[in-house]
Write a protein that holds these residues in place. Structure first.
Motif, PDB file in Angstrom:
ATOM      1  N   TYR A   1      -5.242   7.820  -9.349  1.00  0.00           N
ATOM      2  CA  TYR A   1      -4.321   6.738  -9.006  1.00  0.00           C
ATOM      3  C   TYR A   1      -5.036   5.413  -8.792  1.00  0.00           C
ATOM      4  CZ  TYR A   1      -5.179   9.825  -4.965  1.00  0.00           C
ATOM      5  OH  TYR A   1      -5.732  10.704  -4.060  1.00  0.00           O
ATOM      6  N   ARG A   2      -6.335   5.441  -8.478  1.00  0.00           N
ATOM      7  CA  ARG A   2      -7.071   4.180  -8.352  1.00  0.00           C
ATOM      8  C   ARG A   2      -7.161   3.455  -9.690  1.00  0.00           C
ATOM      9  NH1 ARG A   2     -10.032   1.200  -5.384  1.00  0.00           N
ATOM     10  NH2 ARG A   2      -9.864   2.501  -3.543  1.00  0.00           N
TER      11      ARG A   2
ATOM     12  N   LYS B   1      -0.853   4.688  -0.257  1.00  0.00           N
ATOM     13  CA  LYS B   1      -2.089   4.664   0.529  1.00  0.00           C
ATOM     14  C   LYS B   1      -2.507   6.054   1.004  1.00  0.00           C
ATOM     15  CE  LYS B   1      -3.725   2.860   4.996  1.00  0.00           C
ATOM     16  NZ  LYS B   1      -4.877   2.067   4.576  1.00  0.00           N
ATOM     17  N   ASN B   2      -1.539   6.931   1.290  1.00  0.00           N
ATOM     18  CA  ASN B   2      -1.830   8.209   1.942  1.00  0.00           C
ATOM     19  C   ASN B   2      -2.079   9.363   0.973  1.00  0.00           C
ATOM     20  OD1 ASN B   2       0.697   6.850   3.791  1.00  0.00           O
ATOM     21  ND2 ASN B   2      -1.302   7.145   4.727  1.00  0.00           N
TER      22      ASN B   2
ATOM     23  N   ASN C   1       0.829  -1.221   0.000  1.00  0.00           N
ATOM     24  CA  ASN C   1       0.000   0.000   0.000  1.00  0.00           C
ATOM     25  C   ASN C   1       0.864   1.272   0.000  1.00  0.00           C
ATOM     26  OD1 ASN C   1      -2.545  -1.244  -0.017  1.00  0.00           O
ATOM     27  ND2 ASN C   1      -2.508  -1.517   2.191  1.00  0.00           N
TER      28      ASN C   1
ATOM     29  N   LYS D   1      -5.809  -0.130  -0.542  1.00  0.00           N
ATOM     30  CA  LYS D   1      -6.793   0.400   0.395  1.00  0.00           C
ATOM     31  C   LYS D   1      -6.378   1.825   0.774  1.00  0.00           C
ATOM     32  CE  LYS D   1      -7.702  -4.203   2.269  1.00  0.00           C
ATOM     33  NZ  LYS D   1      -7.623  -5.075   3.470  1.00  0.00           N
ATOM     34  N   TYR D   2      -6.959   2.812   0.105  1.00  0.00           N
ATOM     35  CA  TYR D   2      -6.546   4.188   0.280  1.00  0.00           C
ATOM     36  C   TYR D   2      -7.084   4.767   1.588  1.00  0.00           C
ATOM     37  CZ  TYR D   2      -5.045   3.946  -4.560  1.00  0.00           C
ATOM     38  OH  TYR D   2      -4.396   3.587  -5.712  1.00  0.00           O
ATOM     39  N   GLU D   3      -6.282   5.641   2.160  1.00  0.00           N
ATOM     40  CA  GLU D   3      -6.622   6.238   3.444  1.00  0.00           C
ATOM     41  C   GLU D   3      -7.918   7.041   3.389  1.00  0.00           C
ATOM     42  OE1 GLU D   3      -3.657   8.085   6.646  1.00  0.00           O
ATOM     43  OE2 GLU D   3      -4.048   9.469   4.985  1.00  0.00           O
ATOM     44  N   SER D   4      -8.190   7.672   2.248  1.00  0.00           N
ATOM     45  CA  SER D   4      -9.390   8.496   2.104  1.00  0.00           C
ATOM     46  C   SER D   4     -10.669   7.661   2.146  1.00  0.00           C
ATOM     47  CB  SER D   4      -9.336   9.259   0.781  1.00  0.00           C
ATOM     48  OG  SER D   4      -9.215   8.366  -0.322  1.00  0.00           O
TER      49      SER D   4
ATOM     50  N   GLU E   1      -9.284  11.320  -4.548  1.00  0.00           N
ATOM     51  CA  GLU E   1      -9.345  10.257  -5.547  1.00  0.00           C
ATOM     52  C   GLU E   1      -8.397  10.480  -6.720  1.00  0.00           C
ATOM     53  OE1 GLU E   1     -13.347   9.808  -6.807  1.00  0.00           O
ATOM     54  OE2 GLU E   1     -14.060   9.015  -4.887  1.00  0.00           O
TER      55      GLU E   1
END
Length: 397
Positions: free
Chosen positions: A384-385, A372-373, A369, A392-395, A377
């Motif tokens: 980046y998704r 992740k930070n 990850n 599993k993104y922090e947002s 979006e």
């Protein structure tokens, strides 16, 4: 293996105790010898040797198994300590790499000196400037990207997501390589060598010629000239660049749009280019970071959960702009080994599905990850998704 030996040791211990108890009570009971009753405990010497032979062997096997487990546990602990010593030394070196970074940049109204992690913010801002300048030259994918390279990018994109724009990947790679190598004499040679097999010859030469015209802000006359040049339509820019190219080659210029004074001014090379390159800063930084995660990922004495915890410790050292620049680096051809073209050991007669399966085991960015930070979006239009959908993104938490 460890669990099996523990269960075996416990079973042998219980079996030995059970046999001992059984013979103790069985041999303590009276029975007849030649018609006379005797207490068997009076004549148990030979029987005791028999019991000791069986039970003693079981206990000896148990002891051997426990000694082996103890030795193995000690060996594992020693390897763990050796790993931690090497890993945290790498972590220390990473911090030193960041602490040593310095970058001075002339902005519109002042000179800014960035140190440590702030350097990544300036480099990322420089990349975005270059990206929007490169973007103007990429009107149609088929016109500029050579078919072989376009097919290669399409294969990479198809393995990840159907929503990836191949043209965007090419533009990110082009802009990042320019920012990384710079547009000086050596940098231009490296870029020409890299771009020759990817893009139409006239396209990348005109692009580099245009990018090369941009000076540092201290050179006010040249910078204002570039600002005017940048405001022109791309077709006009290309025409003037061709005139400049022909002028340098001493070729005949038909229907000139530039005067002789302008041609002589633009042809001069005695100025500091805006894109001076960051290879000496970023090259070592990303190589060391990559080797650190490879050392962690391929370590045999750690399970997946333990590896992730160590990787999380290192990821916590990365600022937001470090992760943003890391994301851009990973999409470019300079950093695809992190995931998009992950390393793997190929054997004979492997099909593409098998290769893809092996590569997925070494997807370092998703496995740990690493971005992740990143906030929201997208970052300046880059979703980046789209490139790393399994993180599993922090947002989202």
């Amino acid at each position: 293996m460890k669990t099996l030996l523990l269960w075996a040791s416990a079973l042998l211990t219980v079996l030995g105790i059970g046999i001992s108890v059984y013979f103790f009570y069985a041999l303590s009971a009276p029975f007849e010898i030649n018609g006379e009753g005797e207490w068997m405990m009076d004549v148990t010497g030979q029987v005791g040797d028999f019991i000791g032979g069986i039970v003693g062997t079981l206990f000896a096997l148990t002891g051997t198994a426990l000694i082996y487990l103890s030795f193995r546990e000690q060996t594992t602990q020693n390897k763990r300590e050796a790993f931690e010593a090497a890993f945290f030394e790498m972590l220390r070196l990473h911090r030193e790499n960041v602490a040593e970074m310095r970058l001075s940049r002339s902005l519109s109204d002042h000179q800014e000196l960035a140190e440590n992690r702030k350097v990544f913010r300036l480099i990322y801002a420089e990349f975005m400037e270059c990206y929007f300048e490169v973007k103007k030259f990429f009107r149609k994918t088929d016109d500029y990207i050579l078919p072989k390279y376009q097919a290669e990018l399409k294969r990479i994109a198809d393995r990840i997501s159907p929503y990836i724009d191949v043209k965007e990947m090419a533009m990110i790679d082009t802009a990042y390589c320019i920012v990384f190598f710079g547009i000086g004499n050596e940098g231009e040679q490296v870029l020409t060598h890299r771009f020759r097999s990817r893009y139409n010859n006239a396209h990348f030469r005109e692009l580099l010629a245009y990018i090369k015209l941009k000076p540092q802000r201290e050179d006010e006359k040249r910078f204002q000239n570039f600002v005017y040049f940048r405001s022109l339509p791309v077709s006009a820019q290309r025409a003037k660049i061709r005139e400049l190219y022909d002028y340098k080659r001493r070729a005949t210029i038909t229907n000139p749009t530039l005067s002789d004074d302008e041609l002589r001014f633009l042809a001069r090379n005695d100025y500091t280019k805006y894109y001076g390159g960051h290879q000496h800063r970023l090259g070592h930084y990303f190589r060391h970071l990559f080797q650190t995660y490879k050392y962690l990922h391929y370590h045999h004495n750690l399970d997946r959960k333990e590896k992730y915890l160590y990787g999380k410790t290192l990821r916590a050292q990365l600022s937001t702009y470090e992760q943003a620049l890391f994301f851009i680096n990973s999409i470019s051809t300079l950093g695809m080994k992190w995931e998009l073209l992950a390393e793997y050991k190929r054997t004979e007669n492997m099909d593409e599905d098998q290769v893809d399966k092996l590569r997925r085991k070494n997807h370092l960015i998703t496995e740990y990850n690493l971005i992740k930070n990143l906030p929201g979006e997208s970052l300046f239009g880059f979703r980046y998704r789209t490139y790393y959908p399994e993180i599993k993104y922090e947002s989202e938490e």
